[in-house]
Design a protein around this motif. Structure first.
Motif, PDB file in Angstrom:
ATOM      1  N   LEU A   1      10.845  -0.443  -5.121  1.00 21.32           N
ATOM      2  CA  LEU A   1      10.829  -0.185  -6.561  1.00 21.32           C
ATOM      3  C   LEU A   1       9.753  -1.015  -7.262  1.00 21.32           C
ATOM      4  N   ARG A   2       9.573  -2.265  -6.824  1.00 22.13           N
ATOM      5  CA  ARG A   2       8.490  -3.095  -7.387  1.00 22.13           C
ATOM      6  C   ARG A   2       7.126  -2.506  -7.026  1.00 22.13           C
ATOM      7  N   ALA A   3       7.010  -1.968  -5.814  1.00 22.11           N
ATOM      8  CA  ALA A   3       5.724  -1.445  -5.347  1.00 22.11           C
ATOM      9  C   ALA A   3       5.321  -0.167  -6.085  1.00 22.11           C
ATOM     10  N   VAL A   4       6.288   0.695  -6.399  1.00 22.06           N
ATOM     11  CA  VAL A   4       5.949   1.966  -7.047  1.00 22.06           C
ATOM     12  C   VAL A   4       5.799   1.838  -8.557  1.00 22.06           C
ATOM     13  N   SER A   5       6.331   0.773  -9.135  1.00 26.67           N
ATOM     14  CA  SER A   5       6.306   0.617 -10.595  1.00 26.67           C
ATOM     15  C   SER A   5       4.906   0.694 -11.202  1.00 26.67           C
ATOM     16  N   PRO A   6       3.887   0.005 -10.665  1.00 26.28           N
ATOM     17  CA  PRO A   6       2.556   0.113 -11.282  1.00 26.28           C
ATOM     18  C   PRO A   6       2.004   1.540 -11.262  1.00 26.28           C
ATOM     19  N   SER A   7       2.243   2.265 -10.190  1.00 27.40           N
ATOM     20  CA  SER A   7       1.764   3.649 -10.102  1.00 27.40           C
ATOM     21  C   SER A   7       2.465   4.532 -11.133  1.00 27.40           C
ATOM     22  N   ILE A   8       3.769   4.344 -11.263  1.00 23.25           N
ATOM     23  CA  ILE A   8       4.537   5.120 -12.243  1.00 23.25           C
ATOM     24  C   ILE A   8       4.079   4.765 -13.652  1.00 23.25           C
TER      25      ILE A   8
ATOM     26  N   GLU B   1       0.840  -1.198   0.000  1.00 24.72           N
ATOM     27  CA  GLU B   1       0.000   0.000   0.000  1.00 24.72           C
ATOM     28  C   GLU B   1       0.873   1.245   0.000  1.00 24.72           C
ATOM     29  N   HIS B   2       0.269   2.376  -0.431  1.00 23.98           N
ATOM     30  CA  HIS B   2       1.019   3.635  -0.486  1.00 23.98           C
ATOM     31  C   HIS B   2       1.561   4.024   0.887  1.00 23.98           C
ATOM     32  N   ASP B   3       0.830   3.700   1.953  1.00 24.13           N
ATOM     33  CA  ASP B   3       1.296   4.048   3.297  1.00 24.13           C
ATOM     34  C   ASP B   3       2.599   3.330   3.640  1.00 24.13           C
ATOM     35  N   ASP B   4       2.802   2.161   3.043  1.00 22.05           N
ATOM     36  CA  ASP B   4       4.003   1.387   3.320  1.00 22.05           C
ATOM     37  C   ASP B   4       5.209   1.863   2.511  1.00 22.05           C
ATOM     38  N   TRP B   5       4.978   2.688   1.495  1.00 23.21           N
ATOM     39  CA  TRP B   5       6.084   3.183   0.683  1.00 23.21           C
ATOM     40  C   TRP B   5       7.096   3.928   1.553  1.00 23.21           C
ATOM     41  N   GLU B   6       6.585   4.741   2.464  1.00 23.78           N
ATOM     42  CA  GLU B   6       7.483   5.507   3.337  1.00 23.78           C
ATOM     43  C   GLU B   6       8.348   4.563   4.174  1.00 23.78           C
TER      44      GLU B   6
ATOM     45  N   HIS C   1      18.224   9.408  -1.435  1.00 26.73           N
ATOM     46  CA  HIS C   1      18.701  10.139  -0.255  1.00 26.73           C
ATOM     47  C   HIS C   1      18.141  11.564  -0.187  1.00 26.73           C
ATOM     48  N   THR C   2      17.595  12.071  -1.306  1.00 25.04           N
ATOM     49  CA  THR C   2      17.047  13.443  -1.304  1.00 25.04           C
ATOM     50  C   THR C   2      15.631  13.488  -0.736  1.00 25.04           C
ATOM     51  N   TRP C   3      14.997  12.320  -0.607  1.00 22.07           N
ATOM     52  CA  TRP C   3      13.644  12.287  -0.051  1.00 22.07           C
ATOM     53  C   TRP C   3      13.714  12.622   1.434  1.00 22.07           C
ATOM     54  N   GLN C   4      12.837  13.502   1.857  1.00 23.56           N
ATOM     55  CA  GLN C   4      12.770  13.891   3.266  1.00 23.56           C
ATOM     56  C   GLN C   4      11.882  12.902   4.004  1.00 23.56           C
ATOM     57  N   PRO C   5      12.381  12.212   5.020  1.00 28.76           N
ATOM     58  CA  PRO C   5      11.613  11.172   5.716  1.00 28.76           C
ATOM     59  C   PRO C   5      10.306  11.667   6.331  1.00 28.76           C
ATOM     60  N   ASP C   6      10.184  12.956   6.598  1.00 29.23           N
ATOM     61  CA  ASP C   6       8.934  13.464   7.171  1.00 29.23           C
ATOM     62  C   ASP C   6       7.939  13.876   6.084  1.00 29.23           C
ATOM     63  N   ALA C   7       8.307  13.727   4.831  1.00 30.31           N
ATOM     64  CA  ALA C   7       7.428  14.087   3.717  1.00 30.31           C
ATOM     65  C   ALA C   7       6.837  12.820   3.105  1.00 30.31           C
ATOM     66  N   PRO C   8       5.659  12.929   2.483  1.00 32.03           N
ATOM     67  CA  PRO C   8       5.091  11.746   1.824  1.00 32.03           C
ATOM     68  C   PRO C   8       5.920  11.352   0.599  1.00 32.03           C
ATOM     69  N   VAL C   9       5.983  10.068   0.320  1.00 33.99           N
ATOM     70  CA  VAL C   9       6.784   9.557  -0.785  1.00 33.99           C
ATOM     71  C   VAL C   9       6.071   9.746  -2.123  1.00 33.99           C
ATOM     72  N   ARG C  10       4.768   9.561  -2.110  1.00 39.17           N
ATOM     73  CA  ARG C  10       4.020   9.552  -3.371  1.00 39.17           C
ATOM     74  C   ARG C  10       4.254  10.804  -4.218  1.00 39.17           C
TER      75      ARG C  10
END
Length: 177
Positions: A26-33, A3-8, A65-74
């Motif tokens: 990477l497998r999880a985000v591929s369908p959305s991309i 689920e998207h919540d687990d992406w983070e 590494h540029t993703w901020q852990p307190d920000a949503p991944v999506r």
């Protein structure tokens, strides 16, 4: 399916060095991309959409590494996908072609002159010195180069451009009142 919540969670673990979590992410985000690429990149063939998918996944891997852990991944993932898709369209020279036949009657004829435009332009040009008016007329109205317009007036190309700039500035001042 993740689920998207687990992406983070997966990306946090991946950034902490968990290779399995990165692969799962990477497998999880591929369908959305892939969905984004098909919707926004409809002008690209499916094989090129898949190439863009691979570019997005590589960019995510390299820039995770540029993703901020307190920000949503999506939104972060979708932004990368969007920019990679734009890059692919630019490389391909993709352009949207819309037939104008259904709208031909409502579109303005580009060859039709605007009523009174010539008279208005001449009235404005009459308010500045003749040399400047000749430059504006030659360059802005008749489409000559600054060099060609300046030669009969004894001006170099650079001097003609400076004089043209000043003439246009005076015309703007006149129009503003």
């Amino acid at each position: 399916m993740v689920e998207h919540d687990d992406w983070e969670t997966l990306l946090r673990r991946a950034n902490a060095g968990d290779g399995a979590a990165l692969a799962q992410f990477l497998r999880a985000v591929s369908p959305s991309i892939r969905t984004i690429l098909r919707a926004r990149g409809a002008g690209l063939p499916v094989d090129q959409q898949e190439d863009v998918l691979q570019e997005v996944l590589l960019a995510i891997h390299l820039k995770r590494h540029t993703w901020q852990p307190d920000a949503p991944v999506r939104p972060w993932v979708h932004a990368i996908a969007r920019y990679k898709l734009i890059d692919a369209c630019r490389r391909r020279g993709a352009a949207i072609h819309v037939p104008i036949d259904p709208f031909a009657e409502t579109l303005a004829d580009p060859h039709q002159r605007v009523p009174l435009a010539g008279r208005d332009a001449e009235q404005l040009l009459a308010q500045i010195d003749p040399r400047s008016a000749a430059l504006v007329r030659a360059v802005a109205i008749e489409g000559e180069s600054a060099e060609a317009a300046g030669a009969p007036l004894g001006l170099t190309g650079g001097a003609a451009r400076v004089a043209l700039h000043r003439a246009l500035k005076r015309l703007r001042q006149i129009v503003k009142g």
